[in-house]
Design a protein around this motif. Structure first.
Motif, PDB file in Angstrom:
ATOM      1  N   GLN A 161      41.127  30.507   6.389  1.00  0.00           N
ATOM      2  CA  GLN A 161      42.100  31.329   5.660  1.00  0.00           C
ATOM      3  C   GLN A 161      42.818  32.284   6.610  1.00  0.00           C
ATOM      4  OE1 GLN A 161      43.884  31.286   2.842  1.00  0.00           O
ATOM      5  NE2 GLN A 161      42.349  31.967   1.376  1.00  0.00           N
ATOM      6  N   THR A 215      55.698  26.111   4.976  1.00  0.00           N
ATOM      7  CA  THR A 215      55.156  27.165   4.115  1.00  0.00           C
ATOM      8  C   THR A 215      54.538  26.609   2.834  1.00  0.00           C
ATOM      9  OG1 THR A 215      57.388  27.508   3.214  1.00  0.00           O
ATOM     10  CG2 THR A 215      56.683  28.961   5.003  1.00  0.00           C
ATOM     11  N   SER A 216      55.154  25.586   2.245  1.00  0.00           N
ATOM     12  CA  SER A 216      54.610  25.017   1.000  1.00  0.00           C
ATOM     13  C   SER A 216      53.243  24.395   1.252  1.00  0.00           C
ATOM     14  CB  SER A 216      55.576  23.963   0.432  1.00  0.00           C
ATOM     15  OG  SER A 216      56.815  24.534   0.114  1.00  0.00           O
ATOM     16  N   GLN A 217      53.143  23.596   2.324  1.00  0.00           N
ATOM     17  CA  GLN A 217      51.869  22.961   2.659  1.00  0.00           C
ATOM     18  C   GLN A 217      50.816  24.004   3.012  1.00  0.00           C
ATOM     19  OE1 GLN A 217      50.915  19.846   2.416  1.00  0.00           O
ATOM     20  NE2 GLN A 217      48.898  20.183   3.331  1.00  0.00           N
ATOM     21  N   THR A 218      51.237  25.046   3.732  1.00  0.00           N
ATOM     22  CA  THR A 218      50.286  26.078   4.136  1.00  0.00           C
ATOM     23  C   THR A 218      49.766  26.850   2.933  1.00  0.00           C
ATOM     24  OG1 THR A 218      51.440  26.305   6.259  1.00  0.00           O
ATOM     25  CG2 THR A 218      49.955  28.071   5.636  1.00  0.00           C
ATOM     26  N   MET A 219      50.632  27.148   1.975  1.00  0.00           N
ATOM     27  CA  MET A 219      50.186  27.847   0.765  1.00  0.00           C
ATOM     28  C   MET A 219      49.195  26.992  -0.019  1.00  0.00           C
ATOM     29  SD  MET A 219      51.392  30.898   0.593  1.00  0.00           S
ATOM     30  CE  MET A 219      51.120  31.271  -1.136  1.00  0.00           C
ATOM     31  N   THR A 220      49.447  25.687  -0.068  1.00  0.00           N
ATOM     32  CA  THR A 220      48.524  24.775  -0.759  1.00  0.00           C
ATOM     33  C   THR A 220      47.163  24.777  -0.075  1.00  0.00           C
ATOM     34  OG1 THR A 220      50.363  23.346  -1.450  1.00  0.00           O
ATOM     35  CG2 THR A 220      48.155  22.387  -1.483  1.00  0.00           C
ATOM     36  N   GLU A 221      47.165  24.760   1.254  1.00  0.00           N
ATOM     37  CA  GLU A 221      45.905  24.769   1.999  1.00  0.00           C
ATOM     38  C   GLU A 221      45.179  26.107   1.839  1.00  0.00           C
ATOM     39  OE1 GLU A 221      46.492  23.638   6.036  1.00  0.00           O
ATOM     40  OE2 GLU A 221      47.434  21.723   5.544  1.00  0.00           O
ATOM     41  N   MET A 235      45.200  27.949  -0.896  1.00  0.00           N
ATOM     42  CA  MET A 235      44.565  27.882  -2.206  1.00  0.00           C
ATOM     43  C   MET A 235      43.309  27.008  -2.143  1.00  0.00           C
ATOM     44  SD  MET A 235      46.077  29.815  -4.321  1.00  0.00           S
ATOM     45  CE  MET A 235      45.277  29.203  -5.806  1.00  0.00           C
ATOM     46  N   GLN A 236      43.390  25.916  -1.404  1.00  0.00           N
ATOM     47  CA  GLN A 236      42.235  25.036  -1.251  1.00  0.00           C
ATOM     48  C   GLN A 236      41.089  25.763  -0.554  1.00  0.00           C
ATOM     49  OE1 GLN A 236      42.330  21.932   1.793  1.00  0.00           O
ATOM     50  NE2 GLN A 236      41.745  20.439   0.229  1.00  0.00           N
ATOM     51  N   ARG A 257      39.430  28.161  -2.949  1.00  0.00           N
ATOM     52  CA  ARG A 257      38.579  27.490  -3.934  1.00  0.00           C
ATOM     53  C   ARG A 257      37.259  27.038  -3.303  1.00  0.00           C
ATOM     54  NH1 ARG A 257      40.421  29.688  -8.336  1.00  0.00           N
ATOM     55  NH2 ARG A 257      42.590  29.123  -8.824  1.00  0.00           N
TER      56      ARG A 257
END
Length: 278
Positions: free
Chosen positions: A19, A239-245, A247-248, A251
């Protein structure tokens, strides 16, 4: 049971470090020439668990026979092995600023090869960067925004004689009185580099010796590149892929946290209830 604690805790620590890496990528999404970091996660060695015992054979002498049955593998957690920079080239952004330059990859002879501008930091050490957001200092030298000298092919600071200069696609800076090639260096293996301060890279050192080498790009067979004045290479952070990662990672951190809570409840029962006298 305690082994499960350590396994879940290592998962939490790993996702926390991941993170942090992703957050740093997001923070530098608008930094010219920034290369996103990728956390390389590895697992600790697995343990093979076996059940050991013995069995009494019903013979005249009641012979004891050793038994061994395989229970299965036991994982012992994960950790961040290292953090590597992704040297994929970013998009070109036009700025129309004379001092802005974008280094564009052409044909690279090595799959893991990379090109860099060459600068000199405040300590006089040579460093490498993809950030061509340069400026001219009060003495007329071409520098980074942090004041580090940009070097020419001879390893000397580039004198621009003010801001009245042009840069050819071959990377030659031309003023009214001189033409100086900018020093563009190439490494066949960009994994030999580590990130330094202020968006710079340095060669790795082990036991006081430099690992790998940098070569003048103009002398490498089969290598082509160009320099675009008035352009900047953008960060290669998605940025979109990084934000998804991110969140992953959150979790996964949360899941390991729940596992530790479950172990904690089990330990509480074991300590406070098992063996209690009625």
């Amino acid at each position: 049971m305690l082994r499960g604690y350590y396994t879940a805790a290592s998962g939490m620590k790993t996702q926390q470090r991941r993170q942090d890496t992703l957050s740093n990528n997001i923070a530098n999404a608008q930094t010219p020439g920034f290369k996103q970091d990728q956390a390389m996660i590895r697992s600790f060695p697995e343990l093979l668990v076996k059940r050991m015992g013995d069995e009494t054979l019903k013979t005249r002498t009641d012979k004891q026979m050793a038994l061994s049955s395989r229970v299965g593998p036991l994982t012992t957690g994960v950790y961040v092995h290292e953090t590597l920079a992704d040297q994929t080239q970013g998009l070109m952004q036009e700025t129309n600023m004379t001092t802005d330059m974008a280094l564009i990859n052409g044909t690279l002879p090595d799959e893991s090869g990379a090109l860099f501008f060459t600068v000199q930091n405040a300590n006089g050490d040579v460093r490498y960067t993809r950030n061509g957001n340069f400026t001219v200092d009060g003495e007329g030298f071409l520098t980074t925004n942090q004041g580090h000298y940009v070097l020419d092919d001879a390893g000397n600071p580039v004198f621009t004689d003010g801001q009245n200069f042009t840069v050819t696609p071959e990377g030659v800076l031309t003023t009214a009185t001189a033409a100086v090639p900018l020093q563009v260096n190439y490494t066949a293996n960009h994994f030999d580099l580590i990130k330094d301060d202020e968006n710079l890279f340095a060669l790795i050192e082990e036991n006081g010796e430099v690992v790998g080498e940098m070569n003048n790009a103009r002398g490498v067979a089969g290598l082509t590149f160009s320099v675009s004045q008035g352009f900047l290479e953008a960060s290669n952070v998605d940025t979109s892929q990084t934000m998804t990662e991110m969140m992953q990672a959150y979790r996964l951190f949360e899941s390991n946290q729940q596992v530790i809570k479950a172990y904690d409840k089990s330990m509480e029962i074991a300590v406070n209830q098992i063996g209690r006298l009625s």
